[in-house]
Design a protein around this motif. Sequence first.
Motif, PDB file in Angstrom:
ATOM      1  N   ALA A 186      24.261  90.958  28.230  1.00 26.16           N
ATOM      2  CA  ALA A 186      25.800  90.173  28.191  1.00 26.16           C
ATOM      3  C   ALA A 186      25.443  89.001  28.889  1.00 26.16           C
ATOM      4  O   ALA A 186      25.100  88.002  29.298  1.00 26.16           O
ATOM      5  N   VAL A 187      26.515  88.413  28.345  1.00 22.04           N
ATOM      6  CA  VAL A 187      26.810  86.858  28.581  1.00 22.04           C
ATOM      7  C   VAL A 187      27.267  86.200  29.670  1.00 22.04           C
ATOM      8  O   VAL A 187      27.890  86.480  30.390  1.00 22.04           O
ATOM      9  N   LYS A 188      26.554  85.775  30.487  1.00 26.17           N
ATOM     10  CA  LYS A 188      26.763  84.696  31.091  1.00 26.17           C
ATOM     11  C   LYS A 188      26.162  83.777  30.858  1.00 26.17           C
ATOM     12  O   LYS A 188      25.316  82.280  30.868  1.00 26.17           O
ATOM     13  N   ALA A 228      34.364  76.735  38.864  1.00 28.51           N
ATOM     14  CA  ALA A 228      34.271  77.697  37.741  1.00 28.51           C
ATOM     15  C   ALA A 228      33.555  76.932  36.001  1.00 28.51           C
ATOM     16  O   ALA A 228      33.086  76.150  36.332  1.00 28.51           O
ATOM     17  N   GLY A 229      33.360  77.658  34.905  1.00 29.88           N
ATOM     18  CA  GLY A 229      32.770  76.666  34.253  1.00 29.88           C
ATOM     19  C   GLY A 229      31.776  77.615  33.577  1.00 29.88           C
ATOM     20  O   GLY A 229      30.644  78.197  34.450  1.00 29.88           O
ATOM     21  N   GLN A 230      31.373  77.151  32.541  1.00 27.36           N
ATOM     22  CA  GLN A 230      29.692  77.763  32.089  1.00 27.36           C
ATOM     23  C   GLN A 230      28.867  76.232  32.645  1.00 27.36           C
ATOM     24  O   GLN A 230      29.526  75.316  32.698  1.00 27.36           O
ATOM     25  N   ILE A 231      28.033  76.442  32.311  1.00 31.39           N
ATOM     26  CA  ILE A 231      26.739  75.347  32.227  1.00 31.39           C
ATOM     27  C   ILE A 231      26.921  74.783  31.311  1.00 31.39           C
ATOM     28  O   ILE A 231      26.133  75.110  30.156  1.00 31.39           O
ATOM     29  N   THR A 232      27.045  73.494  30.644  1.00 33.09           N
ATOM     30  CA  THR A 232      27.540  72.889  30.046  1.00 33.09           C
ATOM     31  C   THR A 232      25.532  71.622  29.750  1.00 33.09           C
ATOM     32  O   THR A 232      25.470  71.546  28.444  1.00 33.09           O
ATOM     33  N   ALA A 233      24.727  71.584  30.239  1.00 34.89           N
ATOM     34  CA  ALA A 233      24.061  70.930  30.478  1.00 34.89           C
ATOM     35  C   ALA A 233      22.813  71.688  31.726  1.00 34.89           C
ATOM     36  O   ALA A 233      23.039  71.538  32.599  1.00 34.89           O
ATOM     37  N   GLY A 234      21.177  70.537  31.165  1.00 30.46           N
ATOM     38  CA  GLY A 234      20.721  71.435  32.514  1.00 30.46           C
ATOM     39  C   GLY A 234      18.726  70.185  32.046  1.00 30.46           C
ATOM     40  O   GLY A 234      18.683  69.934  31.582  1.00 30.46           O
ATOM     41  N   GLY A 235      18.209  69.811  33.347  1.00 29.35           N
ATOM     42  CA  GLY A 235      16.968  69.313  33.620  1.00 29.35           C
ATOM     43  C   GLY A 235      16.305  69.886  34.455  1.00 29.35           C
ATOM     44  O   GLY A 235      16.550  69.841  35.649  1.00 29.35           O
ATOM     45  N   ARG A 236      15.261  68.926  34.146  1.00 27.14           N
ATOM     46  CA  ARG A 236      14.310  68.957  35.713  1.00 27.14           C
ATOM     47  C   ARG A 236      14.643  67.007  36.127  1.00 27.14           C
ATOM     48  O   ARG A 236      14.490  66.768  35.575  1.00 27.14           O
ATOM     49  N   LEU A 237      14.568  67.515  37.695  1.00 31.31           N
ATOM     50  CA  LEU A 237      14.551  66.373  38.848  1.00 31.31           C
ATOM     51  C   LEU A 237      13.587  66.051  39.108  1.00 31.31           C
ATOM     52  O   LEU A 237      13.571  66.913  40.388  1.00 31.31           O
ATOM     53  N   ALA A 238      12.124  65.225  39.136  1.00 28.81           N
ATOM     54  CA  ALA A 238      10.830  65.520  39.979  1.00 28.81           C
ATOM     55  C   ALA A 238      11.125  67.000  39.605  1.00 28.81           C
ATOM     56  O   ALA A 238      10.865  68.001  39.429  1.00 28.81           O
ATOM     57  N   ALA A 246      21.994  71.822  37.477  1.00 25.80           N
ATOM     58  CA  ALA A 246      22.930  72.362  36.263  1.00 25.80           C
ATOM     59  C   ALA A 246      23.940  72.129  36.766  1.00 25.80           C
ATOM     60  O   ALA A 246      24.339  72.034  37.971  1.00 25.80           O
ATOM     61  N   TYR A 247      24.630  71.784  35.033  1.00 28.12           N
ATOM     62  CA  TYR A 247      25.702  70.671  35.314  1.00 28.12           C
ATOM     63  C   TYR A 247      27.189  71.889  34.737  1.00 28.12           C
ATOM     64  O   TYR A 247      26.501  72.591  33.931  1.00 28.12           O
ATOM     65  N   LYS A 248      28.011  71.722  35.193  1.00 26.59           N
ATOM     66  CA  LYS A 248      28.988  72.659  34.919  1.00 26.59           C
ATOM     67  C   LYS A 248      30.505  71.661  35.050  1.00 26.59           C
ATOM     68  O   LYS A 248      29.886  70.323  35.483  1.00 26.59           O
ATOM     69  N   GLU A 249      31.242  71.266  34.040  1.00 21.92           N
ATOM     70  CA  GLU A 249      32.198  70.613  33.934  1.00 21.92           C
ATOM     71  C   GLU A 249      32.613  69.455  34.717  1.00 21.92           C
ATOM     72  O   GLU A 249      32.825  68.352  34.496  1.00 21.92           O
ATOM     73  N   ASN A 250      32.825  70.173  36.283  1.00 22.41           N
ATOM     74  CA  ASN A 250      32.783  69.627  37.079  1.00 22.41           C
ATOM     75  C   ASN A 250      32.411  69.895  38.385  1.00 22.41           C
ATOM     76  O   ASN A 250      32.301  69.683  39.523  1.00 22.41           O
ATOM     77  N   SER A 251      31.269  70.103  38.183  1.00 24.29           N
ATOM     78  CA  SER A 251      30.038  70.261  39.209  1.00 24.29           C
ATOM     79  C   SER A 251      29.128  69.850  39.071  1.00 24.29           C
ATOM     80  O   SER A 251      28.362  70.429  37.823  1.00 24.29           O
ATOM     81  N   LEU A 252      27.598  70.296  39.928  1.00 24.63           N
ATOM     82  CA  LEU A 252      26.450  69.742  39.889  1.00 24.63           C
ATOM     83  C   LEU A 252      25.740  70.528  40.893  1.00 24.63           C
ATOM     84  O   LEU A 252      26.101  70.970  42.161  1.00 24.63           O
TER      85      LEU A 252
END
Length: 176
Positions: free
Chosen positions: A103-105, A137-147, A152-158
């Motif tokens: 399923a597309v998520k 709303a929106g898709q996850i556009t970027a992400g990574g490890r911080l310590a 996880a980043y979306k267009e207008n949220s973190l």
Amino acid sequence: CRGAVTVTKLDDTRRVFAGTATKLYEQSGGGWTDVSAGSYSGGVDSRWSFTQFGNATLATNLADTIQRSNVSGAFTAISGAPKAKIVFAVGSQVMALNTNDGAVKPDGWHCCASFNDTDWTPNVSTLANSGQLVSTAGQITAGGRLAEYAVAYKENSLYIGQFVAPDPQTWDWRLI
């Protein structure tokens, strides 16, 4: 090139990879060697994301199941792993973001079993799990490890994810 990386293994040796829409290559001597598991399904918008987990290199492009090359040699698809846009190591796990597990998520996340990047089947005892970040709303556009956290980043949220095992939810995601 649709993504490239230099990774460092546990013995401090390095591997250099680059991916096209349909192939993965490893730098070898003065040239490039095809280390693909066949031909991939990526399109013009596909980008490869890579991570190193111990001696295993993982690669993902959202069009194909997460790929793995251990120590050396060609990549193979990880059976049971999702397709993902983003992959990174955090703590004892690998995190996949913007996923497709049948399923597309685009707001989805998956983490592999603790210390086992080949096991992606959700299970409380192995700590493999999955979920969705739906507070915004929106898709996850970027992400990574911080310590020790996952981001996880979306267009207008973190979102900040904190490992909370042995809690069955495994990762607690908070909207920042």
